[in-house]
Motif scaffolding. Structure first.
Motif, PDB file in Angstrom:
ATOM      1  N   GLY A 191      50.298  36.017  60.321  1.00  0.00           N
ATOM      2  CA  GLY A 191      50.569  34.786  60.910  1.00  0.00           C
ATOM      3  C   GLY A 191      49.992  34.386  62.427  1.00  0.00           C
ATOM      4  N   ARG A 192      49.456  35.537  62.902  1.00  0.00           N
ATOM      5  CA  ARG A 192      48.588  35.299  64.190  1.00  0.00           C
ATOM      6  C   ARG A 192      47.232  34.852  64.082  1.00  0.00           C
ATOM      7  NH1 ARG A 192      50.593  37.731  69.181  1.00  0.00           N
ATOM      8  NH2 ARG A 192      52.441  38.453  69.060  1.00  0.00           N
ATOM      9  N   ILE A 193      46.729  34.655  65.116  1.00  0.00           N
ATOM     10  CA  ILE A 193      45.004  33.949  65.085  1.00  0.00           C
ATOM     11  C   ILE A 193      44.343  35.297  65.474  1.00  0.00           C
ATOM     12  CG2 ILE A 193      43.270  32.677  66.018  1.00  0.00           C
ATOM     13  CD1 ILE A 193      45.605  30.776  66.800  1.00  0.00           C
ATOM     14  N   PRO A 194      43.298  35.747  64.523  1.00  0.00           N
ATOM     15  CA  PRO A 194      42.723  37.147  64.733  1.00  0.00           C
ATOM     16  C   PRO A 194      41.552  36.717  65.873  1.00  0.00           C
ATOM     17  CG  PRO A 194      41.854  35.902  62.574  1.00  0.00           C
ATOM     18  CD  PRO A 194      42.974  35.311  63.138  1.00  0.00           C
ATOM     19  N   VAL A 195      41.323  37.731  66.636  1.00  0.00           N
ATOM     20  CA  VAL A 195      40.429  37.950  67.490  1.00  0.00           C
ATOM     21  C   VAL A 195      39.666  39.066  67.530  1.00  0.00           C
ATOM     22  CG1 VAL A 195      39.897  37.939  70.075  1.00  0.00           C
ATOM     23  CG2 VAL A 195      41.694  36.396  69.118  1.00  0.00           C
ATOM     24  N   TYR A 196      38.248  38.887  67.276  1.00  0.00           N
ATOM     25  CA  TYR A 196      37.508  40.245  67.124  1.00  0.00           C
ATOM     26  C   TYR A 196      36.390  40.336  68.089  1.00  0.00           C
ATOM     27  CZ  TYR A 196      35.391  44.280  64.871  1.00  0.00           C
ATOM     28  OH  TYR A 196      34.694  45.505  64.527  1.00  0.00           O
TER      29      TYR A 196
END
Length: 247
Positions: A191-196
């Motif tokens: 449900g969160r926005i992925p940051v890589y």
């Protein structure tokens, strides 16, 4: 002031899930892979960020999770090790292994014999992956690649990856992008926005996946490092400053 890379947005602890590479992203690359160290203040800031993200922070590395724990002790994090062949969905969870070391036994034997005659090359055995290091012998890059190619010839169940002064083999079917995708399926990441954030060619799988999913893809290094990432952080110091600035 101009620069060759786009600065990423600040981490939003209410919406983002952070996935961070280790070597070359959180710690400097060194000749001896067992000699890396993270500054205690940087480690503590990372632990603070994990708490503010509700646990939605994972270290994603080619290293084994046990090694990550040792370098980051006493802090512990969710993690994907050996490019996702090891996975721990929470800091105190069990480590899941997708393959056993016996898969690589024939390759292990062939490489060991070849390296006996070329001792400037170094073998790192991660159980589910084998890595030939040539950072201290860059002139042997082609030899390292030939040794690995010969050892894996005809093995379609294996994948060979080329990174920063390394050539690595592990069972096929997993990479850092797939590891991130798997971890995003479950709480606290779902449900969160992925940051890589990553610096190496092996991070491109995750950077591409995150960008395709509408997340935030960040390459560490200047424009001389080609990448699918949308944003850049200049170096490791910039990564830690970005972490410290999370809102």
């Amino acid at each position: 002031m101009t620069h060759d890379f786009a600065i990423p947005p600040a981490l939003d602890t209410t919406r983002h899930a952070a996935f961070l590479d280790f070597d070359g992203t959180l710690v400097e690359l060194v000749e001896d892979p067992q000699a890396v160290a993270i500054a205690p203040g940087a480690r503590d800031e990372l632990a603070s960020l994990a708490r503010r993200l509700g646990g939605a922070l994972a270290v994603v590395s080619g290293r084994r999770i046990a090694d990550l724990d040792r370098f980051l002790s006493p802090a512990r994090f969710a993690a994907a090790g050996v490019h996702g062949l090891e996975r721990r969905r929470s800091p105190d969870g069990e480590v899941e292994r997708l393959a056993g070391p016996e898969t690589l036994d024939p390759v292990r034997n062939t490489i060991a014999a070849a390296l006996e005659a070329n001792q400037r090359l170094h073998l790192e055995d991660k159980d589910t992956a084998l890595v030939i290091h040539y950072r201290t012998a860059p002139d042997l890059k082609d030899l390292a690649e030939r040794i690995m190619a010969k050892a894996t010839e005809g093995r379609e169940d294996l994948v060979v990856m080329h990174g920063d002064c390394i050539v690595e083999v592990h069972p096929a079917g997993m990479d850092k992008g797939k590891a991130v995708a798997a971890m995003m399926e479950d709480a606290p990441f779902a449900g969160r926005i992925p940051v890589y954030v990553g610096d190496d060619t092996t991070d491109e799988f995750a950077l591409r996946h995150v960008r395709n999913e509408g997340g935030v893809s960040i390459k560490v290094g200047g424009a001389e490092k080609a990448s699918v990432a949308e944003f850049r952080l200049k170096d490791i110091a910039a990564v830690h400053a970005w972490i410290a600035a999370a809102s």
